[in-house]
Motif scaffolding. Structure first.
Motif, short mmCIF file in Angstrom:
data_model
loop_
_atom_site.label_atom_id
_atom_site.label_comp_id
_atom_site.label_asym_id
_atom_site.label_seq_id
_atom_site.Cartn_x
_atom_site.Cartn_y
_atom_site.Cartn_z
N TYR A 1 0.83 -1.20 0.00
CA TYR A 1 0.00 0.00 0.00
C TYR A 1 0.87 1.26 0.00
O TYR A 1 0.57 2.24 -0.69
CB TYR A 1 -0.96 0.02 1.19
CG TYR A 1 -1.88 1.21 1.14
CD1 TYR A 1 -2.93 1.26 0.24
CD2 TYR A 1 -1.66 2.32 1.95
CE1 TYR A 1 -3.76 2.36 0.15
CE2 TYR A 1 -2.48 3.43 1.87
CZ TYR A 1 -3.53 3.44 0.97
OH TYR A 1 -4.34 4.54 0.89
N ALA B 1 -2.90 -3.48 -4.14
CA ALA B 1 -2.72 -3.31 -2.70
C ALA B 1 -3.42 -4.35 -1.84
O ALA B 1 -2.83 -4.87 -0.91
CB ALA B 1 -3.15 -1.91 -2.28
N HIS C 1 -9.57 1.72 3.59
CA HIS C 1 -9.60 0.81 2.43
C HIS C 1 -9.49 -0.64 2.89
O HIS C 1 -10.14 -1.53 2.36
CB HIS C 1 -8.49 1.13 1.44
CG HIS C 1 -8.73 2.38 0.65
ND1 HIS C 1 -9.97 2.73 0.15
CD2 HIS C 1 -7.90 3.38 0.30
CE1 HIS C 1 -9.88 3.87 -0.48
NE2 HIS C 1 -8.63 4.29 -0.41
N THR D 1 -4.77 0.71 -6.36
CA THR D 1 -5.12 0.07 -5.09
C THR D 1 -5.89 -1.22 -5.34
O THR D 1 -5.63 -2.24 -4.70
CB THR D 1 -5.95 1.04 -4.22
OG1 THR D 1 -5.21 2.23 -4.02
CG2 THR D 1 -6.25 0.43 -2.86
N GLY E 1 -5.25 6.31 -8.04
CA GLY E 1 -5.30 5.58 -6.78
C GLY E 1 -6.23 4.40 -6.79
O GLY E 1 -5.90 3.32 -6.29
N ALA F 1 0.33 3.87 -2.77
CA ALA F 1 -0.09 5.20 -2.33
C ALA F 1 0.99 6.23 -2.62
O ALA F 1 0.69 7.39 -2.91
CB ALA F 1 -0.43 5.18 -0.84
#
Length: 171
Positions: A16, A63, A148, A59, A55, A20
């Motif tokens: 992440y 992620a 998240h 993600t 993002g 990020a």
């Protein structure tokens, strides 16, 4: 047997952070670009909006192992809710930090980049505004990770309840 996931699992946190970080770079660079045309608050906001799309895709794909969930619409709605909260955190804390820095030193610190191949318009960096933006982004990073992991890419039943509530009265 399914392995129980912890909130701050090291693998998820590292992945992440990398994902990020890419989104943060997009946000910071695009916000810096917009700062040449609009005020500080608008530039932070526009940078955040640009990074939203980057993002979500990164993600989802990398992620939280949500690549093959077949719940993209649901995750996008939940991602949007988290993004709205995060937007408030980013802009709010960037503004608060800027106000605190201006209260302690009303003169902005400006750094001039000594590279002639960069257009003159882009060689001036307001360090006070950049630091304020980074504080807002940092606090947003922490809240995004938690939300998240526990909400966006996890089945919570929220989406189904919201969809049912929106469909009430429709036959």
């Amino acid at each position: 047997m399914k392995k129980k996931s912890t909130l701050f699992n090291l693998k998820d946190l590292i992945v992440y952070f990398l994902i990020a970080g890419t989104g943060a770079a997009v946000q910071f660079i695009s916000g810096s670009f917009f700062r040449n045309y609009v005020d500080f608050y608008a530039s932070v906001s526009l940078g955040y909006i640009v990074s939203f799309f980057v993002g979500f895709v990164l993600t989802k794909l990398f992620a939280f192992d949500a690549r093959n969930t077949n719940k993209t619409r649901r995750e996008m709605v939940k991602f949007g809710i988290v993004a709205a909260i995060s937007f408030g955190i980013t802009v709010g804390f960037a503004a608060l930090t800027l106000n605190i820095l201006h209260a302690t030193n009303p003169i902005d610190t400006i750094y001039h980049i000594p590279l002639d191949f960069i257009p003159a318009k882009y060689r001036e960096v307001n360090v006070t505004e950049a630091a304020s933006t980074l504080v807002g982004m940092g606090l947003s990073f922490v809240s995004n990770f938690i939300l998240h992991k526990t909400f966006t890419f996890k089945s919570t039943g929220f989406y189904d309840r919201a969809k049912a509530a929106l469909n009430l009265g429709k036959d």
